[in-house]
Design a protein around this motif. Structure first.
Motif, mmCIF file in Angstrom:
data_model
loop_
_atom_site.group_PDB
_atom_site.id
_atom_site.type_symbol
_atom_site.label_atom_id
_atom_site.label_comp_id
_atom_site.label_asym_id
_atom_site.label_seq_id
_atom_site.Cartn_x
_atom_site.Cartn_y
_atom_site.Cartn_z
ATOM 1 N N ASP A 126 0.860 -1.191 0.000
ATOM 2 C CA ASP A 126 0.000 0.000 0.000
ATOM 3 C C ASP A 126 0.889 1.231 0.000
ATOM 4 O OD1 ASP A 126 -2.238 1.712 0.259
ATOM 5 O OD2 ASP A 126 -1.887 1.825 2.415
ATOM 6 N N LEU A 127 0.896 1.958 -1.111
ATOM 7 C CA LEU A 127 1.800 3.100 -1.229
ATOM 8 C C LEU A 127 1.441 4.212 -0.257
ATOM 9 C CD1 LEU A 127 4.269 4.219 -2.591
ATOM 10 C CD2 LEU A 127 2.825 5.104 -4.438
ATOM 11 N N SER A 128 0.164 4.408 0.049
ATOM 12 C CA SER A 128 -0.212 5.442 1.019
ATOM 13 C C SER A 128 0.443 5.185 2.374
ATOM 14 C CB SER A 128 -1.731 5.496 1.186
ATOM 15 O OG SER A 128 -2.360 6.063 0.062
ATOM 16 N N THR A 129 0.400 3.940 2.823
ATOM 17 C CA THR A 129 1.023 3.594 4.102
ATOM 18 C C THR A 129 2.526 3.793 4.037
ATOM 19 O OG1 THR A 129 -0.725 2.014 4.665
ATOM 20 C CG2 THR A 129 1.391 1.734 5.773
ATOM 21 N N GLN A 130 3.125 3.415 2.913
ATOM 22 C CA GLN A 130 4.571 3.572 2.781
ATOM 23 C C GLN A 130 4.984 5.038 2.849
ATOM 24 O OE1 GLN A 130 6.842 4.861 0.383
ATOM 25 N NE2 GLN A 130 8.596 4.036 1.512
ATOM 26 N N VAL A 131 4.209 5.925 2.237
ATOM 27 C CA VAL A 131 4.537 7.350 2.274
ATOM 28 C C VAL A 131 4.485 7.866 3.708
ATOM 29 C CG1 VAL A 131 3.757 9.653 1.585
ATOM 30 C CG2 VAL A 131 3.825 7.803 -0.097
ATOM 31 N N GLN A 132 3.443 7.495 4.441
ATOM 32 C CA GLN A 132 3.341 7.945 5.831
ATOM 33 C C GLN A 132 4.497 7.409 6.666
ATOM 34 O OE1 GLN A 132 1.052 10.357 4.889
ATOM 35 N NE2 GLN A 132 0.630 10.205 7.086
ATOM 36 N N HIS A 133 4.869 6.174 6.428
ATOM 37 C CA HIS A 133 5.983 5.566 7.151
ATOM 38 C C HIS A 133 7.296 6.248 6.790
ATOM 39 C CE1 HIS A 133 9.203 2.495 7.630
ATOM 40 N NE2 HIS A 133 8.551 2.209 8.745
ATOM 41 N N GLY A 136 6.757 10.397 7.220
ATOM 42 C CA GLY A 136 6.315 10.765 8.560
ATOM 43 C C GLY A 136 7.273 10.370 9.661
ATOM 44 N N TRP A 137 7.999 9.272 9.455
ATOM 45 C CA TRP A 137 8.911 8.780 10.492
ATOM 46 C C TRP A 137 10.376 8.799 10.052
ATOM 47 C CZ3 TRP A 137 5.324 4.056 11.749
ATOM 48 C CH2 TRP A 137 4.366 4.441 12.702
ATOM 49 N N ASN A 138 10.681 8.141 8.942
ATOM 50 C CA ASN A 138 12.087 7.962 8.569
ATOM 51 C C ASN A 138 12.792 9.265 8.211
ATOM 52 O OD1 ASN A 138 12.159 5.184 8.937
ATOM 53 N ND2 ASN A 138 11.535 4.736 6.842
ATOM 54 N N SER A 139 12.148 10.100 7.390
ATOM 55 C CA SER A 139 12.833 11.296 6.889
ATOM 56 C C SER A 139 13.159 12.301 7.989
ATOM 57 C CB SER A 139 12.002 11.946 5.780
ATOM 58 O OG SER A 139 11.938 11.098 4.653
ATOM 59 N N PRO A 140 12.191 12.693 8.836
ATOM 60 C CA PRO A 140 12.569 13.628 9.903
ATOM 61 C C PRO A 140 13.591 13.039 10.866
ATOM 62 C CG PRO A 140 10.271 12.927 10.136
ATOM 63 C CD PRO A 140 10.735 12.449 8.813
ATOM 64 N N ALA A 161 11.205 6.913 16.750
ATOM 65 C CA ALA A 161 11.567 5.498 16.630
ATOM 66 C C ALA A 161 10.461 4.586 17.145
ATOM 67 C CB ALA A 161 12.867 5.226 17.384
ATOM 68 N N LYS A 162 9.711 5.052 18.139
ATOM 69 C CA LYS A 162 8.626 4.251 18.709
ATOM 70 C C LYS A 162 7.290 4.483 18.007
ATOM 71 C CE LYS A 162 10.764 4.404 23.307
ATOM 72 N NZ LYS A 162 10.638 4.955 24.680
ATOM 73 N N GLY A 163 7.253 5.429 17.077
ATOM 74 C CA GLY A 163 6.003 5.730 16.398
ATOM 75 C C GLY A 163 5.032 6.520 17.245
ATOM 76 N N GLU A 164 5.537 7.204 18.272
ATOM 77 C CA GLU A 164 4.665 7.969 19.169
ATOM 78 C C GLU A 164 4.314 9.339 18.604
ATOM 79 O OE1 GLU A 164 6.413 5.955 23.296
ATOM 80 O OE2 GLU A 164 7.015 7.988 22.709
ATOM 81 N N ILE A 165 5.170 9.867 17.744
ATOM 82 C CA ILE A 165 4.880 11.120 17.051
ATOM 83 C C ILE A 165 5.155 10.914 15.571
ATOM 84 C CG2 ILE A 165 5.450 12.543 19.058
ATOM 85 C CD1 ILE A 165 8.063 13.317 17.596
ATOM 86 N N MET A 166 4.644 11.823 14.757
ATOM 87 C CA MET A 166 4.900 11.781 13.322
ATOM 88 C C MET A 166 5.308 13.174 12.872
ATOM 89 S SD MET A 166 2.547 10.181 10.261
ATOM 90 C CE MET A 166 3.071 8.510 10.669
ATOM 91 N N GLY A 167 6.244 13.229 11.949
ATOM 92 C CA GLY A 167 6.728 14.505 11.451
ATOM 93 C C GLY A 167 6.552 14.622 9.953
ATOM 94 N N ALA A 168 7.221 15.603 9.371
ATOM 95 C CA ALA A 168 7.199 15.828 7.929
ATOM 96 C C ALA A 168 8.380 16.719 7.587
ATOM 97 C CB ALA A 168 5.885 16.480 7.500
ATOM 98 N N VAL A 169 8.631 16.858 6.296
ATOM 99 C CA VAL A 169 9.666 17.765 5.799
ATOM 100 C C VAL A 169 8.995 18.687 4.793
ATOM 101 C CG1 VAL A 169 11.885 17.979 4.633
ATOM 102 C CG2 VAL A 169 11.447 16.013 6.130
ATOM 103 N N PHE A 203 1.718 20.828 -0.755
ATOM 104 C CA PHE A 203 2.049 19.467 -1.182
ATOM 105 C C PHE A 203 3.015 18.799 -0.201
ATOM 106 C CE2 PHE A 203 1.422 21.176 -5.747
ATOM 107 C CZ PHE A 203 0.049 21.063 -5.625
ATOM 108 N N ILE A 204 2.738 18.947 1.097
ATOM 109 C CA ILE A 204 3.611 18.382 2.122
ATOM 110 C C ILE A 204 3.063 17.023 2.554
ATOM 111 C CG2 ILE A 204 4.700 18.746 4.357
ATOM 112 C CD1 ILE A 204 5.453 20.736 2.043
ATOM 113 N N SER A 205 3.757 15.969 2.163
ATOM 114 C CA SER A 205 3.346 14.616 2.535
ATOM 115 C C SER A 205 3.435 14.443 4.045
ATOM 116 C CB SER A 205 4.242 13.583 1.845
ATOM 117 O OG SER A 205 4.122 13.659 0.445
ATOM 118 N N ALA A 206 2.436 13.773 4.623
ATOM 119 C CA ALA A 206 2.361 13.537 6.070
ATOM 120 C C ALA A 206 2.338 14.841 6.856
ATOM 121 C CB ALA A 206 3.514 12.648 6.541
ATOM 122 N N GLY A 207 1.821 15.897 6.236
ATOM 123 C CA GLY A 207 1.835 17.210 6.869
ATOM 124 C C GLY A 207 0.887 17.360 8.036
ATOM 125 N N GLN A 208 0.092 16.322 8.316
ATOM 126 C CA GLN A 208 -0.864 16.398 9.426
ATOM 127 C C GLN A 208 -0.224 16.078 10.771
ATOM 128 O OE1 GLN A 208 -0.301 13.532 7.829
ATOM 129 N NE2 GLN A 208 0.043 12.353 9.706
#
Length: 428
Positions: A126-133, A136-140, A161-169, A203-208
């Motif tokens: 699922d590409l939507s899930t991959q983008v959020q992962h 939202g997590w790896n890039s920041p 690392a624990k998935g407790e917060i999510m970020g964006a760039v 156009f900010i992915s995972a911007g929420q």
């Protein structure tokens, strides 16, 4: 029948892992001289087996529902839907929220190559899930680990690392897409050490999410790519506004947001003025990641097309036995296999650059990165188009997955640098 493990059930990915990746060089760069190569590689293989099983049996079956529900927009708020959240919670419980974060900060400490294999499997499911992962997590996490202060690392890396917060760039602006030098968002220092952001991003992915890393103009009077800086802004207390999530026909469940910064408090990430040099590391990794996204989506399309061509009987035999369909399937498989070989060659180089400071690898990586992005994404569009054609009329019916693969593939040659930008970079 669909695979029950997207790692062990993908013979080509297993062959890349077992026979193509020069693990002695990767382990030496990541873990240092004298590291136990066999033991380390065995551990990484176990992680991929665990991830591949969860992604195939839990995330992939929810993909159609995730896509159908899309982004939730309620009372002016933007959020992910529940099946998507379930996907992400499961990854976090497995310790795979930000798997490249070092163990000292609560992560798995995986090399880029292994993290990208997880990314490929997620994109296949699922590409939507991959983008959020990924965004939202790896890039920041990667940017904070690379350029953050000790205080910033201690504050942000463990919860990422624990998935407790999510970020964006946040880079893109209404007037500044591929032309980053037109960026207009400003960062102004205050006497108390805080910086104030003013401007808009789109156009900010995972911007929420809960925080965002913002590229802004930090040197007054600067222009072009000079005078930029990266800044961390927390969303808490309405520090910035998520104005909207775009309505898209691609990656429908991944919020692509417009953000407003109006007196937003932020702290520098790295040295203000060095932002372009710093953000390039994110852009290059992201371009490799998007190329691998394309490979994941194309793998899914190839799988479904192969299954359908074996089951669909016309003129007395399965359509895969008709020469033109057989040629289409061969074209698809060759494209996916070639793109995968190219992508993981580049992923290894990225590890040698990140951990080994290998200058020769850096030169080779600069040449390969636009090729991975171009071939992996343009190839994905072609493979998905062929999969749709093999399905015939049912391919455009929602109960079949190939329509979603076709839609999602179309974003990959666009974001993180269009195919045309990659072409320009490749011929320089």
């Amino acid at each position: 029948m669909s695979a029950t493990n997207f790692f062990t059930g993908n013979p080509d990915l297993v062959e890349v892992f077992d026979k193509v990746i020069p693990w002695a060089r990767v382990v030496g760069a990541v873990e240092g001289p004298g590291a136990d190569v066999a033991g380390t590689v065995s551990t990484w293989r176990e992680v991929l087996d665990l991830a591949g099983r969860y992604i195939a049996t839990e995330i992939a079956p929810r993909a159609a529902e995730v896509d159908a529900i899309g982004v939730i927009r309620e009372n002016g708020l933007v959020r992910m839907n529940e099946p998507m959240l379930e996907n992400l919670r499961g990854l976090a419980e497995l310790g795979l929220a930000s798997p490249s974060v070092p163990a000292d900060f609560g992560g798995a400490g995986l090399p880029f190559t292994v993290t990208m294999m997880i990314g490929e499997m997620l994109a296949r499911a699922d590409l939507s899930t991959q983008v959020q992962h990924g965004i939202g997590w790896n890039s920041p996490a990667a940017l904070i680990y690379r350029f953050g202060t000790d205080e910033q690392k201690a504050r942000y890396l463990p919860p990422l690392a624990k998935g407790e917060i999510m970020g964006a760039v946040a880079m893109t602006e209404p007037q500044a897409g591929s032309d980053v030098g037109r960026l207009a968002t400003t960062a102004t220092p205050r006497q108390d050490g805080c910086w104030i952001l003013q401007g808009r991003k789109q156009f900010i992915s995972a911007g929420q999410g809960d925080m965002v890393i913002v590229l802004a103009r930090s040197v007054a009077g600067s222009s072009g790519l000079d005078g930029l800086g990266m800044f961390i802004a927390d969303r808490e207390g309405d520090n910035y506004v998520v104005e909207r999530a775009e309505h898209k026909f691609v990656i429908r469940a991944s919020p692509t947001c417009a953000l407003l910064f109006d007196g937003t408090r932020a702290t520098p990430l790295g040295k203000p003025g060095d932002g372009w040099k710093q953000i390039l590391t994110f852009m290059n990794e992201s371009r490799l990641g998007v190329g691998i996204q394309g490979i994941g989506v194309a793998t899914a399309a190839l799988e479904k097309a192969s299954e359908y061509a074996a089951q669909r009987v016309q003129m007395g035999k399965p359509i895969r036995e008709h020469p033109m369909v057989a040629e289409m399937l061969l074209d698809m498989e060759t494209t996916v296999t070639g793109a995968r070989a190219l992508a993981y060659t580049a992923a290894v180089l990225q590890d040698l650059v990140l951990f080994g400071r290998d200058e020769e690898a850096a030169r080779d990586l600069r040449e390969l990165t636009p090729l991975v992005k171009w071939y992996g994404t343009e190839g994905a569009v072609r493979v998905c188009r062929l999969a749709l054609q093999i399905h015939g009329g049912v391919g455009v019916v929602d109960e079949y997955d190939v329509g979603r693969f076709m839609r999602d593939s179309l974003i990959t040659p666009i974001y993180e640098g269009t195919s045309q930008i990659q072409s320009l970079m490749a011929v320089r």
